[in-house]
Motif scaffolding. Sequence first.
Motif, PDB file in Angstrom:
ATOM      1  N   GLU A 234       0.834  -1.203   0.000  1.00  0.00           N
ATOM      2  CA  GLU A 234       0.000   0.000   0.000  1.00  0.00           C
ATOM      3  C   GLU A 234       0.870   1.256   0.000  1.00  0.00           C
ATOM      4  O   GLU A 234       0.544   2.254  -0.655  1.00  0.00           O
ATOM      5  N   GLU A 235       1.997   1.191   0.727  1.00  0.00           N
ATOM      6  CA  GLU A 235       2.910   2.340   0.753  1.00  0.00           C
ATOM      7  C   GLU A 235       3.587   2.525  -0.612  1.00  0.00           C
ATOM      8  O   GLU A 235       3.756   3.651  -1.083  1.00  0.00           O
ATOM      9  N   ASP A 236       3.958   1.405  -1.242  1.00  0.00           N
ATOM     10  CA  ASP A 236       4.591   1.476  -2.558  1.00  0.00           C
ATOM     11  C   ASP A 236       3.670   2.124  -3.591  1.00  0.00           C
ATOM     12  O   ASP A 236       4.113   2.850  -4.483  1.00  0.00           O
ATOM     13  N   LEU A 237       2.382   1.860  -3.458  1.00  0.00           N
ATOM     14  CA  LEU A 237       1.437   2.300  -4.482  1.00  0.00           C
ATOM     15  C   LEU A 237       1.327   3.824  -4.566  1.00  0.00           C
ATOM     16  O   LEU A 237       1.158   4.372  -5.652  1.00  0.00           O
ATOM     17  N   GLN A 238       1.417   4.497  -3.432  1.00  0.00           N
ATOM     18  CA  GLN A 238       1.332   5.963  -3.479  1.00  0.00           C
ATOM     19  C   GLN A 238       2.529   6.537  -4.232  1.00  0.00           C
ATOM     20  O   GLN A 238       2.384   7.439  -5.054  1.00  0.00           O
ATOM     21  N   THR A 356       0.113  -7.327  -8.280  1.00  0.00           N
ATOM     22  CA  THR A 356      -0.415  -6.324  -7.350  1.00  0.00           C
ATOM     23  C   THR A 356      -1.937  -6.317  -7.369  1.00  0.00           C
ATOM     24  O   THR A 356      -2.592  -6.258  -6.321  1.00  0.00           O
ATOM     25  N   TYR A 357      -2.512  -6.391  -8.562  1.00  0.00           N
ATOM     26  CA  TYR A 357      -3.971  -6.417  -8.690  1.00  0.00           C
ATOM     27  C   TYR A 357      -4.552  -7.622  -7.956  1.00  0.00           C
ATOM     28  O   TYR A 357      -5.538  -7.504  -7.215  1.00  0.00           O
ATOM     29  N   ARG A 358      -3.920  -8.778  -8.147  1.00  0.00           N
ATOM     30  CA  ARG A 358      -4.428 -10.003  -7.509  1.00  0.00           C
ATOM     31  C   ARG A 358      -4.347  -9.897  -5.991  1.00  0.00           C
ATOM     32  O   ARG A 358      -5.286 -10.275  -5.272  1.00  0.00           O
ATOM     33  N   THR A 359      -3.238  -9.359  -5.489  1.00  0.00           N
ATOM     34  CA  THR A 359      -3.053  -9.236  -4.039  1.00  0.00           C
ATOM     35  C   THR A 359      -4.039  -8.246  -3.439  1.00  0.00           C
ATOM     36  O   THR A 359      -4.692  -8.519  -2.428  1.00  0.00           O
ATOM     37  N   HIS A 360      -4.171  -7.089  -4.097  1.00  0.00           N
ATOM     38  CA  HIS A 360      -5.004  -6.032  -3.511  1.00  0.00           C
ATOM     39  C   HIS A 360      -6.497  -6.259  -3.739  1.00  0.00           C
ATOM     40  O   HIS A 360      -7.320  -5.657  -3.046  1.00  0.00           O
ATOM     41  N   LEU A 362      -7.788  -9.018  -2.965  1.00  0.00           N
ATOM     42  CA  LEU A 362      -8.067  -9.712  -1.707  1.00  0.00           C
ATOM     43  C   LEU A 362      -8.235  -8.705  -0.576  1.00  0.00           C
ATOM     44  O   LEU A 362      -9.162  -8.785   0.233  1.00  0.00           O
ATOM     45  N   LEU A 363      -7.319  -7.710  -0.542  1.00  0.00           N
ATOM     46  CA  LEU A 363      -7.387  -6.684   0.513  1.00  0.00           C
ATOM     47  C   LEU A 363      -8.640  -5.831   0.371  1.00  0.00           C
ATOM     48  O   LEU A 363      -9.138  -5.281   1.361  1.00  0.00           O
ATOM     49  N   ALA A 364      -9.167  -5.745  -0.864  1.00  0.00           N
ATOM     50  CA  ALA A 364     -10.372  -4.949  -1.096  1.00  0.00           C
ATOM     51  C   ALA A 364     -11.641  -5.708  -0.732  1.00  0.00           C
ATOM     52  O   ALA A 364     -12.745  -5.159  -0.808  1.00  0.00           O
ATOM     53  N   THR A 398     -19.453  -4.561  -9.438  1.00  0.00           N
ATOM     54  CA  THR A 398     -19.361  -4.162  -8.025  1.00  0.00           C
ATOM     55  C   THR A 398     -18.001  -4.515  -7.460  1.00  0.00           C
ATOM     56  O   THR A 398     -17.382  -3.726  -6.731  1.00  0.00           O
ATOM     57  N   ALA A 399     -17.505  -5.713  -7.806  1.00  0.00           N
ATOM     58  CA  ALA A 399     -16.185  -6.132  -7.340  1.00  0.00           C
ATOM     59  C   ALA A 399     -15.100  -5.228  -7.910  1.00  0.00           C
ATOM     60  O   ALA A 399     -14.160  -4.839  -7.204  1.00  0.00           O
ATOM     61  N   GLN A 400     -15.215  -4.882  -9.184  1.00  0.00           N
ATOM     62  CA  GLN A 400     -14.209  -4.007  -9.817  1.00  0.00           C
ATOM     63  C   GLN A 400     -14.192  -2.631  -9.161  1.00  0.00           C
ATOM     64  O   GLN A 400     -13.115  -2.048  -8.952  1.00  0.00           O
ATOM     65  N   GLU A 401     -15.351  -2.112  -8.839  1.00  0.00           N
ATOM     66  CA  GLU A 401     -15.418  -0.804  -8.173  1.00  0.00           C
ATOM     67  C   GLU A 401     -14.751  -0.861  -6.797  1.00  0.00           C
ATOM     68  O   GLU A 401     -14.072   0.088  -6.382  1.00  0.00           O
ATOM     69  N   LYS A 402     -14.918  -1.985  -6.096  1.00  0.00           N
ATOM     70  CA  LYS A 402     -14.267  -2.146  -4.792  1.00  0.00           C
ATOM     71  C   LYS A 402     -12.750  -2.101  -4.940  1.00  0.00           C
ATOM     72  O   LYS A 402     -12.049  -1.464  -4.146  1.00  0.00           O
TER      73      LYS A 402
END
Length: 416
Positions: A234-238, A356-360, A362-364, A398-402
Motif C-alpha cells: 500500500e505504501e509502494d502504491l502511493q 499487485t492487482y491479484r493481491t489487492h 483480496l485486501l479490497a 461491483t467487485a471491480q469498483e471495490k
Amino acid sequence: MVGQQDPTVKSRMPVIQISDREVKGIRLGTGTYLDKNMRGFMLVSNAASMSYVLQRKVNGRSVRVTLGRVGEISADEARDAAMEAWLQMKKGLNPNDQRREDRVRGMTLKEAYKLFMAAEPRAPKTVQEYDGWFDRHLARWMGRTMEEIGHDRAGVRKLHETITDDARAALIKQKAKCGKDVPAHAGHAMANNVLRLLKSVYNRARVEVPSLPENPTVNVNWHKNRVRDTSLTEEDLQTWFSKVESLTNPVKRDYWISVVLTGGRRNQIAESQWQDLDLDKGIWYFPQPKGGVERAYKIPISKYLITRLRKRKAENDKLYRGSPWVFASGRAQSRHLSIPRNDKQGLPLAHTLRHTYRTHSLLAGVSDIESHLLMNHKPDGVNYDYISRSVTIEHLRTAQEKITSHFLSCFGVSEL
C-alpha cells in the motif's frame, strides 16, 4: 483357407490363381479378382494401379488390408503378407491398426510436434514462443522417434540439464554487455518450459498410440518453481502513482493506470483498440488474450477508469486522428505502445502490476472467484465451467469498483 469366399466379397468377381504370370495379363481398371486358393485374398485393378488385398472379418466386422502394389511386391510376397495378416485377424487384431501404430512409433519428434501444434488453436504469440523453444532447444532431437525418446529416460533428464546450462550461458553473455549479474536460478525457467513442451508433445503422440512407453519426462529433476513476491505494498502504491503521473507521455500515464486497475497483461492492454471498449456500458473486451481466441473475455471497468479513458480518446482524436488504438504511438511501427516499460523512471514491469492487482483485490474484500474471473484465470474444478460471464458481468462490476476504490485510497486520490 481353401473354399468358400468371404461373404463380404461379391461373388460376381472373377476367380483366378493369383500369380505374377496371371497378373501380367490383367489390364488396369478391370476390377477385382479373387484368388481361388486363399479366401479373401484378391487383386484390385483400378484405373491407375493394381494392388494386392486381403479382406476378412475381424470380431464380426469386415476389414480390408492393402498388402502392396503390383510392381512393388510379387504375387508370392503378397500371398505371404496375406497369411501374416490373416494370422493377426484370427487373434482378433486389425492389421491396419497395427500398421498405424507402427507408423506412429516411427514418428519423429518433428512430426509429433506438428501433430501437437495442429491439435488445437493457439494464440499467434504462443505459437511463436513454442516454435522458438523447439528450434533452439529441441531441434537437436527432431529426427529421433517417439518410441526411442520414450525409452531414453536418462537422455531426457540430461537434455533438461543441457538446456539449463545453455540458457544460463546465453543469459550470462547477454548480461555481461550490461555489467549485470546473473542469478543462481538463471536458465531454470527455460529448461522447465521446454521439457514441459516435450512432455505435452509426447502425451499427444501417446493418445494416438497408447502402447508407447510412459512419458520419459517422469525422470526429469524439475527445477523448483520460484513464486515471485513482487506485489507492491500500500505504501509502494502511493509512490508508484506519483511516478506514473509525472511521466511526460500522457498515453503511458493512462496505460499504466489501466494495467493496474484491470490486472490485464502487458500486451493485451497495449494492443487494445477503441472498438474493444464500450465506454457507455463500461465494458472492456479482450479478443486475443493469452490462450488465444477461445479464451476471449470481457470485464467491467470502474467509473474512474472510464473517465480517464474518455479523456484519452478526446486527446487521441487531436494527437492521433483516426487511430484505432487506445494507447496510440507516433513512434512505434505498430502505431501503438509496443513492449511498454518505464523501469528507468523507477516503475516496475506490467506483470508486477498483475501480481499487485491479484493481491489487492483480496485486501479490497473481493472473493477468489471474482478475482479469477476479472483476470481471466481459470480456477481448478469443473464448477467454473458452469459460470456464465454474461450473467455475472454486473456482479463483477461491483467487485471491480471495490478494487478501484481500494487502489485510489492507496494512491491518495479522492473518488469521483
